[in-house]
Enzyme design. Structure first.
Site, PDB file in Angstrom:
ATOM      1  N   MET A  40      27.482 -21.342  20.565  1.00  0.00           N
ATOM      2  CA  MET A  40      26.305 -20.800  21.250  1.00  0.00           C
ATOM      3  C   MET A  40      26.455 -20.949  22.757  1.00  0.00           C
ATOM      4  O   MET A  40      26.666 -22.055  23.252  1.00  0.00           O
ATOM      5  CB  MET A  40      25.041 -21.564  20.834  1.00  0.00           C
ATOM      6  CG  MET A  40      24.416 -21.124  19.562  1.00  0.00           C
ATOM      7  SD  MET A  40      22.947 -22.140  19.202  1.00  0.00           S
ATOM      8  CE  MET A  40      23.718 -23.585  18.468  1.00  0.00           C
ATOM      9  N   GLY A  55      25.696 -30.782  14.902  1.00  0.00           N
ATOM     10  CA  GLY A  55      26.200 -32.146  15.011  1.00  0.00           C
ATOM     11  C   GLY A  55      25.127 -33.189  15.198  1.00  0.00           C
ATOM     12  O   GLY A  55      25.388 -34.271  15.728  1.00  0.00           O
ATOM     13  N   CYS A  77      14.484 -26.652  23.094  1.00  0.00           N
ATOM     14  CA  CYS A  77      15.731 -25.952  22.768  1.00  0.00           C
ATOM     15  C   CYS A  77      15.987 -25.976  21.266  1.00  0.00           C
ATOM     16  O   CYS A  77      16.394 -24.976  20.676  1.00  0.00           O
ATOM     17  CB  CYS A  77      16.905 -26.588  23.515  1.00  0.00           C
ATOM     18  SG  CYS A  77      18.500 -25.828  23.140  1.00  0.00           S
ATOM     19  N   CYS A 126      20.726 -30.366  28.954  1.00  0.00           N
ATOM     20  CA  CYS A 126      21.872 -29.510  28.637  1.00  0.00           C
ATOM     21  C   CYS A 126      22.246 -28.538  29.752  1.00  0.00           C
ATOM     22  O   CYS A 126      23.418 -28.325  30.020  1.00  0.00           O
ATOM     23  CB  CYS A 126      21.618 -28.761  27.331  1.00  0.00           C
ATOM     24  SG  CYS A 126      20.035 -27.917  27.246  1.00  0.00           S
ATOM     25  N   GLY A 146      31.987 -30.212  20.969  1.00  0.00           N
ATOM     26  CA  GLY A 146      31.957 -31.670  20.961  1.00  0.00           C
ATOM     27  C   GLY A 146      32.448 -32.218  19.637  1.00  0.00           C
ATOM     28  O   GLY A 146      32.635 -31.483  18.663  1.00  0.00           O
ATOM     29  N   VAL A 147      32.625 -33.530  19.585  1.00  0.00           N
ATOM     30  CA  VAL A 147      33.193 -34.155  18.390  1.00  0.00           C
ATOM     31  C   VAL A 147      32.228 -34.125  17.206  1.00  0.00           C
ATOM     32  O   VAL A 147      32.652 -33.977  16.048  1.00  0.00           O
ATOM     33  CB  VAL A 147      33.651 -35.601  18.696  1.00  0.00           C
ATOM     34  CG1 VAL A 147      32.468 -36.502  19.012  1.00  0.00           C
ATOM     35  CG2 VAL A 147      34.470 -36.171  17.541  1.00  0.00           C
ATOM     36  N   ASP A 148      30.928 -34.238  17.451  1.00  0.00           N
ATOM     37  CA  ASP A 148      29.970 -34.312  16.347  1.00  0.00           C
ATOM     38  C   ASP A 148      29.919 -33.019  15.537  1.00  0.00           C
ATOM     39  O   ASP A 148      30.005 -33.044  14.307  1.00  0.00           O
ATOM     40  CB  ASP A 148      28.573 -34.654  16.880  1.00  0.00           C
ATOM     41  CG  ASP A 148      28.520 -36.044  17.503  1.00  0.00           C
ATOM     42  OD1 ASP A 148      29.219 -36.940  17.005  1.00  0.00           O
ATOM     43  OD2 ASP A 148      27.791 -36.219  18.490  1.00  0.00           O
ATOM     44  N   GLY A 161      26.786 -24.491  13.994  1.00  0.00           N
ATOM     45  CA  GLY A 161      26.712 -24.352  15.442  1.00  0.00           C
ATOM     46  C   GLY A 161      27.665 -25.350  16.071  1.00  0.00           C
ATOM     47  O   GLY A 161      27.445 -26.553  16.004  1.00  0.00           O
TER      48      GLY A 161
END
Length: 375
Positions: A38, A127, A103, A200, A16-18, A12
């Site tokens: 997602m 991540g 979530c 989020c 983002g960086v993670d 998923g």
């Protein structure tokens, strides 16, 4: 060396960086990696920019860079019904929910996991900073990661065994600075992208403005515990237990101490406030939690044990005695020392050393046998 080429991991990817580094590491370890973005919310920020579009562009760049296929999946309908409606209903009850916990259990590790299985995945990954280990009986245990500052086991606390046994956490033994270094060294487009913060679906938007779009705010009186009116609140849903900021109250003849939210009266639509960080009304000796979840399975009988707990993200663990009730899947949790600002609606998360045992939802807080008027 283990051959992972026949093991498919669907990652998923949020943009983002993670999650970018998670996908990269799995690819480097030889797994058959598929990236999936997602879209859980129709999100436009206050400047009119659709952040999901930008995030998906970053996913494409990263996926192309590391050489993996990628897809996009829309879970807006599922998110609305399973997470956002819960979020609104909790606020209507005067509680302070944690939608990120919901979530994870309902979307990322349920809807997304199901979708990944349809792509013939053996595992999923994202991540998150968390860790799992398998015991001799084949049970998977949730553990704290190396980076205690980024530990996200709190938000994963309501997953079950069927979910976590299908998850790989590539960042388990890395710190956030190390993740950034890996992203930079491998030329990933997300290497310097700032972390997302807040709930989020609200993102960088003003919380009150956002909430007022879905729930009508009803102003009312701010009162002291003995009923003295000291101000007006903008709507009970905008305040949480222990809150200091945004009350608009100054010092009094009796005290220069700041004011804190110490309770709510939904029937009267009154916000109860008191001066002083150490207001007795903010301290609980125990709490009641419902919808308990345990990573290695719920006990089939009543059980009592001592462990540590968090009742909000990033707080230090506190010692507790848990009395679990199997008949209704609830728990009475007794604090070793009185705990400040226990907030109904938030997640209770239990730990035994480095292991995260699971958790539940806080329903009420008590001083001995007296329920605190928190909602």
């Amino acid at each position: 060396m283990v051959d992972n080429s026949k093991t498919r991991v669907v990652v998923g990817m949020s943009g983002g960086v993670d999650s970018s580094v998670s996908a990269l590491l799995l690819k480097q370890q030889g797994y058959d990696v598929v990236g999936v973005f997602m879209k859980n919310w129709d999100d436009t920020d206050d400047s009119g920019v659709c952040t999901a579009t930008e995030d998906y562009e970053d996913v494409k760049k990263v996926a192309d860079k590391i050489g993996i296929p990628y897809y996009s999946i829309n879970f807006e309908k599922e998110y609305w019904h399973r997470v956002f409606e819960y979020f609104l209903n909790e606020y209507k009850k005067g509680r302070t929910p944690n939608p990120d916990v919901m979530c994870n259990s309902q979307i990322k590790f349920k809807s997304f996991l199901d979708f990944a299985m349809d792509l013939d995945a053996d595992y999923i990954a994202m991540g998150h900073y968390a860790k799992t280990v398998k015991d001799a009986d084949g049970l998977t245990h949730m553990m704290r990661p190396k980076d205690g500052n980024k530990d996200q086991t709190y938000f994963l606390s309501q997953l079950n065994q069927d979910q976590i046994k299908k998850v790989i956490f590539p960042l388990a033994n890395l710190t956030k600075p190390q993740v950034r270094e890996i992203a930079l060294a491998n030329g990933l487009a997300t290497a310097k992208k700032k972390d997302s913060t807040g709930i989020c679906f609200i993102g960088e938007r003003n919380f009150r403005k956002f909430l007022s779009e879905f729930l009508p705010a009803k102003s009312g009186k701010m009162v002291t515990p003995d009923g003295k009116v000291v101000g007006e609140h903008a709507g009970l849903m905008y305040y949480t237990i222990g809150q200091r900021q945004g009350l608009g109250l100054g010092s009094t003849k009796e005290s220069t101490d700041p004011w804190f939210v110490v309770g709510k009266d939904l029937k009267k639509n009154e916000l109860i406030v008191e001066q002083g960080y150490d207001s007795k009304l903010l301290y609980a000796s125990r709490l009641k939690a419902s919808d308990m979840s345990f990573f290695t399975g719920k006990p089939d009988h009543d059980v009592e044990f001592h462990c540590s707990a968090k009742f909000r993200y990033r707080q230090c663990d506190v010692g507790v005695t848990v009395k679990y009730h199997a008949d209704d899947n609830t728990a009475d949790v007794y604090f070793d020392e009185p705990a400040r600002a226990v907030t109904p609606g938030q997640a209770l998360v239990l730990y035994q050393g480095e292991e995260c045992l699971g958790g539940g939802n806080i329903d009420a807080a008590y001083q001995e046998d007296k329920q605190l008027q928190l909602v």
